[in-house]
Write a protein that holds these residues in place. Structure first.
Motif, short mmCIF file in Angstrom:
data_model
loop_
_atom_site.label_atom_id
_atom_site.label_comp_id
_atom_site.label_asym_id
_atom_site.label_seq_id
_atom_site.Cartn_x
_atom_site.Cartn_y
_atom_site.Cartn_z
N HIS A 194 0.87 -1.18 0.00
CA HIS A 194 0.00 0.00 0.00
C HIS A 194 0.91 1.22 0.00
O HIS A 194 1.95 1.24 0.65
N VAL A 195 0.53 2.27 -0.73
CA VAL A 195 1.34 3.48 -0.79
C VAL A 195 0.47 4.72 -0.57
O VAL A 195 -0.70 4.75 -0.96
N TYR A 196 1.08 5.73 0.06
CA TYR A 196 0.39 6.99 0.32
C TYR A 196 1.30 8.16 -0.01
O TYR A 196 2.52 8.10 0.18
N ASP A 197 0.69 9.22 -0.50
CA ASP A 197 1.36 10.49 -0.71
C ASP A 197 1.27 11.27 0.61
O ASP A 197 0.18 11.55 1.09
N TYR A 198 2.42 11.59 1.19
CA TYR A 198 2.40 12.24 2.51
C TYR A 198 1.72 13.61 2.48
O TYR A 198 1.22 14.09 3.51
N LYS A 199 1.66 14.24 1.31
CA LYS A 199 1.00 15.54 1.22
C LYS A 199 -0.52 15.40 1.24
O LYS A 199 -1.23 16.34 1.59
N GLN A 200 -1.02 14.24 0.85
CA GLN A 200 -2.46 14.00 0.81
C GLN A 200 -2.96 13.22 2.03
O GLN A 200 -4.13 13.35 2.40
N THR A 201 -2.11 12.43 2.64
CA THR A 201 -2.53 11.56 3.73
C THR A 201 -1.56 11.65 4.89
O THR A 201 -0.36 11.41 4.73
#
Length: 320
Positions: A194-201
């Protein structure tokens, strides 16, 4: 010899290429003709004068020649060195020897080096001693990741994150990676489920718990991280802001009294770990992704590339 010198805090344009004398090894050191050196966030922090760095160098960088993660050939050996000979191909870390890797030659303690396996290129080997040990030891020594664990790695698209992701997957974990949007495909290539954009999440607000969190860019107080740790989870600080380091240190002092654990990762140049990780690369169980290779003359550009957080995996400087 030529070396990039840094005498004032600032951006990479502070680095100047100068001709200086070739160093001579102390009795316990080897002189290395540098073939490749990789760039780490510590190089950037020293050059910029991060708060923790100014504690030892309040007005100017404590090390004039940066670079620590390197590979090369032995040019000379100190009088007490018995395990290396001139011509040996080696890889290791000179951060305990005064740094100095952004140069054509550097001296380092013999105990901090291993012979480079012939199956590894100099560029691959230069990525392992610092970033590799941070990722490897963060997962196995500090995080003690087990099969089935849910592991989150913040900064998963960078050099140490690259190793941490792959070692955690190899050890049977379900891996969540957090980094910039531009690095999502890179994180997936490292094995992140699973991957997340730190600016969005903000991962500390996710509705799930993690058994191990390894954070390369921590900047919050421990209580924030506790809410996304499992009841017996471990938070491993691989890097971060001064406030977060202080908080993690204070929380770690209570580890004996708390079920959740806080660890501050201080990697060690461990020969067994270095060679174990190198073997995993040789066996193609771990892949070293070199995002970009710069020629020696472009060392400032390489450092700025890392400082701007544009690096996917590792950035390497080819010296000779």
């Amino acid at each position: 010899m030529r070396a990039f010198i840094c005498t004032k805090y600032g951006n990479a344009d502070r680095l100047t290429l100068q001709e200086i004398a070739k160093p001579s090894p102390k009795p316990n050191e080897i002189l290395i003709k540098v073939k490749a050196v990789s760039v780490n966030s510590w190089d950037w922090d020293i050059m910029k004068g991060a708060p923790i760095i100014r504690m030892i160098g309040p007005f100017s960088p404590p090390y004039k020649i940066l670079g620590a993660d390197l590979s090369g050939t032995v040019e000379a050996v100190g009088t007490e060195v018995t395990n290396f000979e001139v011509g040996d191909e080696v890889f290791g870390d000179v951060s305990d020897s005064g740094w100095g890797g952004f140069a054509e030659f550097v001296c380092g303690k013999a105990e901090d080096f291993c012979k480079k396996p012939a199956e590894l290129t100099f560029e691959q080997a230069a990525c392992i001693p610092q970033a590799g040990m941070l990722g490897y030891q963060g997962v196995r020594t500090f995080g003690k990741v087990k099969p089935g664990d849910k592991v989150l790695i913040n900064g998963a698209g960078g050099g140490a994150g690259m190793f941490a992701c792959q070692v955690a997957k190899l050890d049977g974990a379900e891996v969540t990676g957090v980094d910039s949007a531009a690095k999502q495909d890179t994180m997936r290539s490292f094995g992140a489920d699973h991957v997340y954009d730190y600016k969005q999440t903000d991962y500390t607000k996710l509705d799930q718990k993690f058994d191990v969190i390894i954070d390369a860019v921590a900047h919050k107080w421990p209580s924030t991280y506790r809410r996304v740790l499992s009841p017996t989870g471990t938070f491993v600080m691989m890097g971060g802001k001064m406030r977060a380091i202080i908080g993690a240190f204070m929380a770690s002092r209570k580890n004996a009294d708390e079920v959740q654990k806080f660890q501050i990762l201080m990697w060690s140049v461990n020969h067994k770990d270095l060679l174990d990780l190198a073997q995993l690369v040789i066996d193609k169980k771990i892949k070293i992704h070199v995002g970009k290779i710069f020629p020696f003359e472009q060392t400032p550009e390489a450092l700025q590339h890392v400082g701007d957080q544009n690096a996917h995996g590792k950035v390497v400087i080819k010296v000779s």
